[in-house]
Design a protein around this motif. Sequence first.
Motif, short mmCIF file in Angstrom:
data_model
loop_
_atom_site.label_atom_id
_atom_site.label_comp_id
_atom_site.label_asym_id
_atom_site.label_seq_id
_atom_site.Cartn_x
_atom_site.Cartn_y
_atom_site.Cartn_z
N ASP A 146 0.86 -1.19 0.00
CA ASP A 146 0.00 0.00 0.00
C ASP A 146 0.90 1.23 0.00
O ASP A 146 1.61 1.50 0.98
N PRO A 147 0.89 2.00 -1.10
CA PRO A 147 1.78 3.16 -1.19
C PRO A 147 1.44 4.28 -0.20
O PRO A 147 2.29 5.10 0.12
N ASN A 148 0.20 4.31 0.31
CA ASN A 148 -0.17 5.33 1.28
C ASN A 148 0.59 5.17 2.60
O ASN A 148 0.87 6.16 3.28
N PHE A 149 0.90 3.93 2.95
CA PHE A 149 1.54 3.66 4.24
C PHE A 149 2.91 3.00 4.08
O PHE A 149 3.55 2.65 5.06
N ASP A 150 3.33 2.78 2.82
CA ASP A 150 4.64 2.23 2.51
C ASP A 150 4.88 0.89 3.19
O ASP A 150 5.93 0.63 3.77
N MET A 151 3.85 0.01 3.16
CA MET A 151 3.97 -1.33 3.76
C MET A 151 2.93 -2.26 3.14
O MET A 151 1.98 -1.80 2.51
N ASP A 152 3.13 -3.56 3.32
CA ASP A 152 2.14 -4.56 2.90
C ASP A 152 0.99 -4.55 3.90
O ASP A 152 1.23 -4.61 5.11
N LEU A 153 -0.24 -4.48 3.39
CA LEU A 153 -1.42 -4.42 4.25
C LEU A 153 -2.51 -5.35 3.76
O LEU A 153 -2.56 -5.70 2.58
N ASN A 154 -3.41 -5.73 4.66
CA ASN A 154 -4.55 -6.61 4.36
C ASN A 154 -5.77 -5.73 4.07
O ASN A 154 -6.10 -4.86 4.88
N PHE A 155 -6.40 -5.98 2.93
CA PHE A 155 -7.56 -5.16 2.56
C PHE A 155 -8.50 -5.92 1.64
O PHE A 155 -8.17 -6.98 1.12
N TYR A 156 -9.68 -5.33 1.46
CA TYR A 156 -10.72 -5.85 0.56
C TYR A 156 -10.95 -4.83 -0.54
O TYR A 156 -10.92 -3.63 -0.29
N ASP A 157 -11.17 -5.33 -1.74
CA ASP A 157 -11.66 -4.46 -2.81
C ASP A 157 -12.92 -5.11 -3.37
O ASP A 157 -13.17 -6.28 -3.15
N LYS A 158 -13.74 -4.36 -3.98
CA LYS A 158 -15.03 -4.80 -4.55
C LYS A 158 -16.07 -5.13 -3.47
O LYS A 158 -17.16 -4.62 -3.50
N GLU A 159 -15.74 -6.03 -2.54
CA GLU A 159 -16.72 -6.44 -1.52
C GLU A 159 -16.00 -6.84 -0.23
O GLU A 159 -14.92 -7.42 -0.28
N ALA A 160 -16.62 -6.51 0.89
CA ALA A 160 -16.10 -6.95 2.20
C ALA A 160 -17.27 -7.48 3.02
O ALA A 160 -18.35 -6.89 3.02
N ILE A 161 -17.06 -8.61 3.68
CA ILE A 161 -18.08 -9.19 4.54
C ILE A 161 -17.42 -9.51 5.88
O ILE A 161 -16.39 -10.19 5.93
#
Length: 113
Positions: A66-81
């Motif tokens: 994630d370029p916003n935080f300059d680190m690898d991060l866990n996230f969802y795109d399109k849908e999150a449950i």
Amino acid sequence: TFEVENTGGNTADLVFSATIEEGWHVYATELPSDMGPIPTSVTLDKSADFKALGAPKGGKYKTEFDPNFDMDLNFYDKEAIFRLPIERISSSDFVVTGFLTYMVCSDEMCLPP
């Protein structure tokens, strides 16, 4: 959206679903560091009618840089449950109240939680 799924007996899952716009992502409940974005969390108001059975769990997420935080991060795109199990304590009907906190970012910027 928010719904309740009966899981049998005195337990149920509170299910929170989000559709995420193209180009944006929402962070998972578990992140590798607290030095980055705000993880998704669920806070339920106290009740004599039910209790939470642990922390909310999300479905399968992506882990990418994630370029916003300059680190690898866990996230969802399109849908999150997200699912939060609860146990009914009383026999009366009740209403669940509380709030969901999340942070949404694109590859260029983030919105406040």
